[in-house]
Design an enzyme around this catalytic site. Structure first.
Site, PDB file in Angstrom:
ATOM      1  N   GLU A 114     -15.278 119.945   5.443  1.00 47.63           N
ATOM      2  CA  GLU A 114     -15.064 119.161   4.230  1.00 47.63           C
ATOM      3  C   GLU A 114     -15.463 117.707   4.416  1.00 47.63           C
ATOM      4  OE1 GLU A 114     -11.611 121.384   1.773  1.00 47.63           O
ATOM      5  OE2 GLU A 114     -10.936 119.945   3.254  1.00 47.63           O
ATOM      6  N   CYS A 127     -15.831 109.996   3.936  1.00 47.84           N
ATOM      7  CA  CYS A 127     -14.959 110.412   5.032  1.00 47.84           C
ATOM      8  C   CYS A 127     -15.562 111.678   5.660  1.00 47.84           C
ATOM      9  CB  CYS A 127     -13.567 110.665   4.464  1.00 47.84           C
ATOM     10  SG  CYS A 127     -12.382 111.110   5.710  1.00 47.84           S
ATOM     11  N   CYS A 134      -8.837 121.110  15.096  1.00 48.37           N
ATOM     12  CA  CYS A 134      -8.599 120.019  16.053  1.00 48.37           C
ATOM     13  C   CYS A 134      -7.811 120.578  17.231  1.00 48.37           C
ATOM     14  CB  CYS A 134      -7.815 118.896  15.369  1.00 48.37           C
ATOM     15  SG  CYS A 134      -7.650 117.407  16.366  1.00 48.37           S
ATOM     16  N   CYS A 141       0.122 116.442  10.707  1.00 50.93           N
ATOM     17  CA  CYS A 141      -1.254 116.661  10.222  1.00 50.93           C
ATOM     18  C   CYS A 141      -1.534 118.137   9.985  1.00 50.93           C
ATOM     19  CB  CYS A 141      -2.238 116.097  11.236  1.00 50.93           C
ATOM     20  SG  CYS A 141      -3.971 116.402  10.802  1.00 50.93           S
ATOM     21  N   GLY A 189     -10.739 116.739  12.590  1.00 50.06           N
ATOM     22  CA  GLY A 189     -11.114 116.679  14.001  1.00 50.06           C
ATOM     23  C   GLY A 189     -10.922 115.335  14.667  1.00 50.06           C
ATOM     24  N   GLU A 190     -11.026 115.356  15.992  1.00 51.17           N
ATOM     25  CA  GLU A 190     -10.886 114.133  16.788  1.00 51.17           C
ATOM     26  C   GLU A 190     -12.295 113.746  17.273  1.00 51.17           C
ATOM     27  OE1 GLU A 190      -8.735 111.608  17.841  1.00 51.17           O
ATOM     28  OE2 GLU A 190     -10.649 111.089  18.755  1.00 51.17           O
ATOM     29  N   SER A 221     -12.118 106.755  13.676  1.00 55.52           N
ATOM     30  CA  SER A 221     -10.663 106.818  13.819  1.00 55.52           C
ATOM     31  C   SER A 221     -10.308 107.776  14.951  1.00 55.52           C
ATOM     32  CB  SER A 221     -10.046 107.313  12.511  1.00 55.52           C
ATOM     33  OG  SER A 221      -8.666 107.540  12.686  1.00 55.52           O
ATOM     34  N   SER A 243      -5.023 105.653  15.293  1.00 58.07           N
ATOM     35  CA  SER A 243      -3.862 106.285  14.674  1.00 58.07           C
ATOM     36  C   SER A 243      -2.662 106.010  15.565  1.00 58.07           C
ATOM     37  CB  SER A 243      -4.099 107.796  14.554  1.00 58.07           C
ATOM     38  OG  SER A 243      -5.116 108.040  13.621  1.00 58.07           O
ATOM     39  N   LEU A 244      -2.000 104.899  15.303  1.00 58.01           N
ATOM     40  CA  LEU A 244      -0.880 104.505  16.177  1.00 58.01           C
ATOM     41  C   LEU A 244       0.388 105.258  15.778  1.00 58.01           C
ATOM     42  CD1 LEU A 244      -0.154 102.644  18.551  1.00 58.01           C
ATOM     43  CD2 LEU A 244       0.534 100.922  16.872  1.00 58.01           C
ATOM     44  N   HIS A 245       0.815 105.062  14.553  1.00 55.34           N
ATOM     45  CA  HIS A 245       1.882 105.860  13.935  1.00 55.34           C
ATOM     46  C   HIS A 245       3.286 105.728  14.506  1.00 55.34           C
ATOM     47  CE1 HIS A 245      -1.420 107.443  11.740  1.00 55.34           C
ATOM     48  NE2 HIS A 245      -1.695 108.474  12.483  1.00 55.34           N
ATOM     49  N   ASN A 322       1.423 112.268   3.460  1.00 52.93           N
ATOM     50  CA  ASN A 322       1.015 113.244   2.434  1.00 52.93           C
ATOM     51  C   ASN A 322       1.554 114.607   2.833  1.00 52.93           C
ATOM     52  OD1 ASN A 322      -0.619 111.528   0.781  1.00 52.93           O
ATOM     53  ND2 ASN A 322      -2.151 111.551   2.396  1.00 52.93           N
ATOM     54  N   CYS A 365      -5.666 112.231   3.060  1.00 49.61           N
ATOM     55  CA  CYS A 365      -5.531 112.293   4.525  1.00 49.61           C
ATOM     56  C   CYS A 365      -4.588 113.410   4.927  1.00 49.61           C
ATOM     57  CB  CYS A 365      -4.901 111.022   5.070  1.00 49.61           C
ATOM     58  SG  CYS A 365      -5.847 109.568   4.857  1.00 49.61           S
TER      59      CYS A 365
END
Ligand code: SAH
Ligand code: SF4
Length: 383
Positions: A114, A127, A134, A141, A189-190, A221, A243-245, A322, A365
């Site tokens: 996608e 994006c 992943c 996620c 994915g990473e 990212s 992506s600290l989070h 989300n 996201c």
């Protein structure tokens, strides 16, 4: 009366029989030249021909050799016999009521990927996905609930941009006022676990004979693959988003298992170094807000402290969670999110709240892939 689900547009692209092994998309100039040599193009012509083809693919957006009018008919026939510049099958082409667009494309091995386009007033962001699924299993996620199916090839990564431009009618490649003005590697994915392919694809996209997108308009990212962050700075030089989070190792390891391998100190040290080599370009810290997990005033203050302690030129991007079916977190209230943002702003660090875009077409996201599989099954049922 049966109606189509909101935003479903008929697919307009022809269904090419795209064959990755024949595709010239995603190859370097030199590789295109070598391919031409293999089919008997005289060696001294290969460089020039490769340049012509490159221009047709990446500047004019050609989808077939027939369009390449400054190449002789005989040569075009020969190219057609051996190579391909077509597109994969586009199985969904969705438009959200907020203008966000999403394309689901299918590659010959049946894997789907996608790509999301987010138009804004002063720019348009694409994006892009880097893997199918992943290997990491971040708890918030949806992509993380699917095992890694495979890495995307450079062809497949570059193809996402070509397809978006086909649908947005953005050929030949404009030098200014572009619809797709920015790329973010924030899809499925990473990207740093598919380093070589992402790097090759980004160099193709940056090439000034074709799409010519500046590295300053590309943001990668990562969930924090520390050794590759160093390489990313040296070998790609694109903007970095982390992506600290979470602001302490306990919470971060809980929601992002990669933190056990590369804890916060190692991650922020790599960020400090990255900013250093790239002339203090700002690093974006993405921070997902999960109710009662990482959304307190103390968390906001600790985030500011970390950025200051490590002296990182930074901005923060706040992403209210989300939700997806089966997820175990909740989105904090609007007032909580606003307060979190205010605290960071009040300390002089920009911390806008990312507005959710494309939710009605499941393009936000963390919602990619499996949800759209469900949506498609649903739409098949009602049609
Ligand atoms: N793997 C990379 C890039 C893809 S994820 C990474 O983790 O950085 C893109 C962004 O969406 C990341 O910041 C990710 O943490 C965030 N994200 C994932 N799931 C989400 C969800 N359910 N709600 C909001 N953001 C989410
Ligand atoms: Fe993978 Fe990024 Fe999702 Fe984590 S947030 S599971 S790294 S795609």
């Amino acid at each position: 009366m049966k109606t189509l689900p909101l935003g479903v547009e008929p697919v307009v692209a022809p269904r090419h029989t795209f064959d990755e092994s024949r595709s010239l998309i995603g190859l370097t100039h030199q590789e295109v030249g070598e391919k031409l040599k293999e089919i008997g193009v005289p060696e001294k012509q290969c460089r020039m021909r490769a340049q012509q083809i490159w221009h047709w693919i990446y500047f004019r957006g050609a989808k077939s050799f027939d369009e390449m009018s400054n190449i002789s008919k005989d040569m075009r026939e020969k190219l057609k016999q051996h190579f391909d510049v077509g597109r994969p099958e586009i199985i969904e082409n969705l438009i959200s009521k907020d203008g966000t667009r999403k394309w689901l494309m299918k590659f010959p091995d049946g894997q789907e990927v996608e790509t999301v386009f987010i138009p804004e007033e002063d720019r348009g962001t694409l994006c892009v996905s880097s893997q199918v699924g992943c290997t990491l299993t971040c708890k918030f996620c949806h992509t993380g609930t699917q095992r890694l199916v495979r890495n995307l090839t450079p062809t497949e990564i570059v193809m996402q941009l070509l397809v978006a431009r086909d649908y947005l009618n953005e050929w030949p490649s404009p030098s200014e006022g572009r619809l797709v003005s920015t790329i973010v590697l924030m899809g499925m994915g990473e990207p740093l676990y598919n380093f070589e392919n992402v790097k090759k694809a980004m160099h193709i996209v940056m090439d000034d004979n074709g799409i010519n997108l500046s590295r300053r308009r590309i943001t990668l990212s990562t969930s924090g693959v520390v050794p590759e962050i160093y390489r990313c700075g040296e070998e790609m030089g694109v903007n970095l988003a982390i992506s600290l989070h979470a602001v302490d190792d306990k919470t971060r390891s809980e929601i992002m298992p990669i933190n056990n391998k590369y804890p916060i100190d190692q991650l922020l040290t790599a960020c400090k170094n990255y900013a250093g080599i790239k002339n203090s370009r700002k690093i974006t810290f993405e921070y997902i807000l999960l109710k009662d997990v990482n959304d307190s005033d103390e968390d906001a203050l600790k985030l500011v402290k970390l950025i200051r302690d490590y002296q990182i030129p930074a901005k923060v991007n706040l992403i209210p969670f989300n939700p997806w079916p089966g997820s175990s977190y909740e989105r904090p209230s609007k007032t909580r999110v606003a307060k979190f943002s205010d605290i960071i702003f009040s300390k002089g660090i920009s911390a806008p709240i990312r507005t959710t875009r494309g939710e009605d077409i499941l393009a936000a996201c963390g919602q990619l892939k499996s949800e759209s599989e469900k949506a498609r099954k649903y739409s098949n049922k009602i049609n």
